[in-house]
Design an enzyme around this catalytic site. Sequence first.
Site, PDB file in Angstrom:
ATOM      1  N   ASN A   9       0.865  -1.013   0.143  1.00  0.00           N
ATOM      2  CA  ASN A   9      -0.083  -0.043  -0.065  1.00  0.00           C
ATOM      3  C   ASN A   9       0.871   1.318  -0.093  1.00  0.00           C
ATOM      4  OD1 ASN A   9      -1.910   2.162   0.636  1.00  0.00           O
ATOM      5  ND2 ASN A   9      -2.236   1.381   2.568  1.00  0.00           N
ATOM      6  N   TRP A  10       0.977   1.893  -1.282  1.00  0.00           N
ATOM      7  CA  TRP A  10       1.937   2.970  -1.134  1.00  0.00           C
ATOM      8  C   TRP A  10       1.414   4.175  -0.556  1.00  0.00           C
ATOM      9  CZ3 TRP A  10       3.918   3.284  -6.934  1.00  0.00           C
ATOM     10  CH2 TRP A  10       4.773   2.023  -7.379  1.00  0.00           C
ATOM     11  N   LYS A  11      -0.093   4.180  -0.028  1.00  0.00           N
ATOM     12  CA  LYS A  11      -0.601   5.462   0.402  1.00  0.00           C
ATOM     13  C   LYS A  11      -0.456   6.725  -0.521  1.00  0.00           C
ATOM     14  CE  LYS A  11       0.244   3.345   5.029  1.00  0.00           C
ATOM     15  NZ  LYS A  11       0.170   3.660   6.360  1.00  0.00           N
ATOM     16  N   HIS A  96      -9.617   0.910   4.790  1.00  0.00           N
ATOM     17  CA  HIS A  96      -8.135   1.138   5.511  1.00  0.00           C
ATOM     18  C   HIS A  96      -8.432   2.048   6.663  1.00  0.00           C
ATOM     19  CE1 HIS A  96      -4.318   2.418   6.292  1.00  0.00           C
ATOM     20  NE2 HIS A  96      -3.722   1.403   5.660  1.00  0.00           N
ATOM     21  N   GLU A  98      -6.799   4.422   8.169  1.00  0.00           N
ATOM     22  CA  GLU A  98      -6.652   5.832   7.799  1.00  0.00           C
ATOM     23  C   GLU A  98      -7.991   6.598   6.886  1.00  0.00           C
ATOM     24  OE1 GLU A  98      -2.892   5.594   5.539  1.00  0.00           O
ATOM     25  OE2 GLU A  98      -1.918   4.720   7.677  1.00  0.00           O
ATOM     26  N   GLU A 168      -5.566  -5.299  10.551  1.00  0.00           N
ATOM     27  CA  GLU A 168      -4.614  -4.376  10.865  1.00  0.00           C
ATOM     28  C   GLU A 168      -4.986  -3.539  12.181  1.00  0.00           C
ATOM     29  OE1 GLU A 168      -2.358  -2.884   7.044  1.00  0.00           O
ATOM     30  OE2 GLU A 168      -4.165  -1.711   7.165  1.00  0.00           O
ATOM     31  N   GLY A 174       2.072   2.097  10.801  1.00  0.00           N
ATOM     32  CA  GLY A 174       3.052   3.287  10.677  1.00  0.00           C
ATOM     33  C   GLY A 174       3.993   3.514  11.992  1.00  0.00           C
ATOM     34  N   SER A 214       3.338  -2.115  10.550  1.00  0.00           N
ATOM     35  CA  SER A 214       4.704  -2.102  10.553  1.00  0.00           C
ATOM     36  C   SER A 214       5.452  -3.499  10.181  1.00  0.00           C
ATOM     37  CB  SER A 214       5.075  -1.769  12.174  1.00  0.00           C
ATOM     38  OG  SER A 214       4.516  -0.635  12.398  1.00  0.00           O
ATOM     39  N   GLY A 235       2.803  -1.237   4.445  1.00  0.00           N
ATOM     40  CA  GLY A 235       2.888   0.153   4.009  1.00  0.00           C
ATOM     41  C   GLY A 235       4.123   0.564   3.838  1.00  0.00           C
ATOM     42  N   GLY A 236       4.962   1.233   4.903  1.00  0.00           N
ATOM     43  CA  GLY A 236       6.011   1.857   4.881  1.00  0.00           C
ATOM     44  C   GLY A 236       7.114   1.165   3.904  1.00  0.00           C
TER      45      GLY A 236
HETATM   46  C1  PEP Z   1      -0.915  -0.055   5.969  1.00  0.00           C
HETATM   47  O1  PEP Z   1      -0.851   0.938   5.333  1.00  0.00           O
HETATM   48  O2  PEP Z   1      -1.750  -0.771   5.795  1.00  0.00           O
HETATM   49  C2  PEP Z   1       0.296  -0.386   6.802  1.00  0.00           C
HETATM   50  C3  PEP Z   1       0.195  -1.489   7.485  1.00  0.00           C
HETATM   51  O3  PEP Z   1       1.273   0.400   6.977  1.00  0.00           O
HETATM   52  P1  PEP Z   1       2.865   0.302   7.692  1.00  0.00           P
HETATM   53  O4  PEP Z   1       3.326  -1.089   7.244  1.00  0.00           O
HETATM   54  O5  PEP Z   1       3.696   1.365   7.464  1.00  0.00           O
HETATM   55  O6  PEP Z   1       2.569   0.226   9.066  1.00  0.00           O
END
Ligand code: PEP
Length: 256
Positions: A9-11, A96, A98, A168, A174, A214, A235-236
């Site tokens: 997920n590039w956000k 999600h 966010e 999640e 994050g 994470s 994500g990251g």
């Molecule tokens: C996400 O965006 O769904 C996510 C899990 O981010 P991260 O891996 O950065 O925690």
Amino acid sequence: MRKPLIVGNWKMNKTASEAAVLIRDLRERVPASPHADVVLAPPFTALESARNALGPSSWVSLGAQDIHWEDHGAFTGEVSAPMLRDIGCHYVIVGHSERRMYFGERDEHIQKKVRAALRHGLSPILCVGESLADREAGQTESVITSQLSGSLAGLTTQDLATVTIAYEPVWAIGTGRSATTEQAVIVHRSIRLFVETGWNSDIASAIRILYGGSVTPQNIESFLVSDAIDGALVGGACLNPDSFATIINLAQIPRA
Ligand code: PEP
């Protein structure tokens, strides 16, 4: 045996030109992924460039990060399922945290999004997860059950066959503080039980349940070691080609 699925997920990161570079760098590091499915979810503006960079017979599928529930109309700023299909998406992330947190998305919206995706042959990746306050209040299971019922109510087993669920925990996204394998496994088992109770055991054993929050090259194996965890929503770490390539490569290793 469920095939692992790794979703990046590039956000709100990467322009269309940067997307092409990131995909080139990733493909140099991972020439193929026979034992794990891989989905990239760039921002809408980078989908076309990502599709072109992936090429026609890529082992990577394209996903979007959100969807509107109507097919077209006066919904300024929104993007519909037919638009996503037309540009080459096969998956879409829905619900999600966010989106729930910053854009007021509720389960009733998410349910409509899941249905819109299914209507147009997109596989929804439905995100659920508790906040830290929910966890500390002992509400994890009830919060997740309520998110699942609100988002999946009324779906048939056939619908559910193309749905992926991503657990999640909000406090792990994050933050660098991932759930432990044990914490994730408990929730994954309760999600599978929810599906078994609401539909049947065949679909419960077929549905893929991912962990997200994470995930890094250092901890991915600790999740994949459990047969309750079918992959990861990343994500990251998916924005760095070395990290994401390592995660994909580790997901290729056959599980016991
Ligand atoms: C996400 O965006 O769904 C996510 C899990 O981010 P991260 O891996 O950065 O925690």
